[in-house]
Enzyme design. Structure first.
Site, PDB file in Angstrom:
ATOM      1  N   ALA A  80       0.841  -1.200   0.000  1.00 55.51           N
ATOM      2  CA  ALA A  80       0.000   0.000   0.000  1.00 55.51           C
ATOM      3  C   ALA A  80       0.876   1.251   0.000  1.00 55.51           C
ATOM      4  CB  ALA A  80      -0.907   0.004   1.219  1.00 55.51           C
ATOM      5  N   GLY A 138       0.458  -5.457   0.473  1.00 48.42           N
ATOM      6  CA  GLY A 138      -0.624  -5.506  -0.507  1.00 48.42           C
ATOM      7  C   GLY A 138      -0.196  -6.052  -1.853  1.00 48.42           C
ATOM      8  N   GLU A 172      -0.547  -9.629  -1.515  1.00 49.82           N
ATOM      9  CA  GLU A 172      -1.985  -9.911  -1.495  1.00 49.82           C
ATOM     10  C   GLU A 172      -2.555  -9.915  -2.924  1.00 49.82           C
ATOM     11  OE1 GLU A 172      -4.101  -8.636   2.467  1.00 49.82           O
ATOM     12  OE2 GLU A 172      -2.971  -6.921   1.700  1.00 49.82           O
ATOM     13  N   GLU A 226       3.335  -6.201   7.555  1.00 56.18           N
ATOM     14  CA  GLU A 226       2.477  -5.219   8.222  1.00 56.18           C
ATOM     15  C   GLU A 226       2.569  -5.253   9.743  1.00 56.18           C
ATOM     16  OE1 GLU A 226       0.388  -5.967   4.229  1.00 56.18           O
ATOM     17  OE2 GLU A 226       1.602  -7.084   5.671  1.00 56.18           O
TER      18      GLU A 226
END
Length: 280
Positions: free
Chosen positions: A78, A119, A122, A142
């Protein structure tokens, strides 16, 4: 090197954070295009990725999708410096984009050309197949700054590599090499003679030649039966396979296979009736 193919930009595409190409082979190549910030996921990229996926879903010529990143990174997670980060719903935009990728009916291959963290991993986990460069770095860091993967990473990682290995990566926040990722079953390494993108496109072109009703049904079966005891889900699997195509569609694919391969020609020899049916 990739073989020369006719390539077209998606006609409706007017994206700032993505590049999208459609090849005559039926493969679409979607490239995250924010190299100056390691292709991190901003609100704008999330919106554009979701919109792009909807365009590709509606395109009957797209039979397989490859996702990669521009430059040295696949996606470093992110964008924590995104000006829109404090806007309500920021995380939901990312979730919608990742879930949209996971919901694609066509096979999706992640070509992990470099770092895939947070992310970014992900995103890769939302794909059906992951092919990585030898030097790629993978992880969900994270927890190191008081967060957890927020776009399905926990459940999808566990589904791919198992609970114990997933727990180790998530709770430690450590990154692993693509070589270790292959050992865990997280990725397949690209060959030394080809990049991840080249390897992924070749595989996607092979997959795109298969009957779309079969690839679509295979994805449904895997999705509905994941993590369940085989005896408990056989009825679901049998039902989906039995209903995946009409007899005419199946026969057309048998004849196509017979024309392509002498082995299948001996098995699915054309009868006069079949030839008449095909010519209509």
């Amino acid at each position: 090197m990739l073989p020369t193919r006719q390539v077209h930009l998606v006609p409706e595409a007017d994206f700032e954070t993505l590049r999208v190409e459609r090849r005559d082979s039926g493969v679409a190549l979607l490239t995250l295009n924010r190299p100056s910030v390691a292709n991190t996921i901003s609100a704008q990229l999330s919106r554009e990725l979701f919109d792009c996926l909807q365009l590709l879903r509606r395109d009957p010529e797209v039979r397989a999708l490859v996702v990669t990143g521009t430059g040295r990174h696949f996606c470093a997670g992110a964008d924590l410096r995104d000006p829109e980060r404090d806007i309500p719903g920021w995380q939901d935009l990312g979730r919608r984009a990742v879930d949209g990728l996971a919901a694609m009916k066509v096979p999706v291959i992640a070509a992990i050309n470099g770092t895939a963290l947070g992310g970014g991993l992900e995103l890769a986990l939302a794909c059906d197949i992951r092919i990585a460069e030898t030097g790629a770095k993978l992880g969900l860091p994270e927890i190191k700054f008081g967060a957890l993967p927020g776009a399905g990473g926990l459940s999808r990682l566990q589904a791919v590599i198992g609970a114990s290995a997933a727990m180790t990566l998530v709770l430690s926040g450590r990154s692993i090499s693509a070589t270790e990722g292959e050992r865990l079953g997280l990725v397949t390494l690209a060959s030394a003679q080809a990049s991840a993108v080249e390897t992924a496109v070749v595989l996607a072109e092979e997959v795109s030649q298969m009957p779309s009703y079969a690839t679509r049904t295979a994805k449904l079966v895997f999705r509905h039966t994941l993590g369940q005891a085989p005896d408990a889900v056989m009825a679901v699997e049998y039902g989906l396979i039995d209903r995946m195509a009409t007899p005419e569609e199946k026969r057309a694919e048998e004849l196509r296979a017979a024309r392509r391969d002498p082995v299948y020609k001996r098995i699915f020899a054309e009868s006069p009736a079949a030839a008449v049916t095909e010519s209509r």
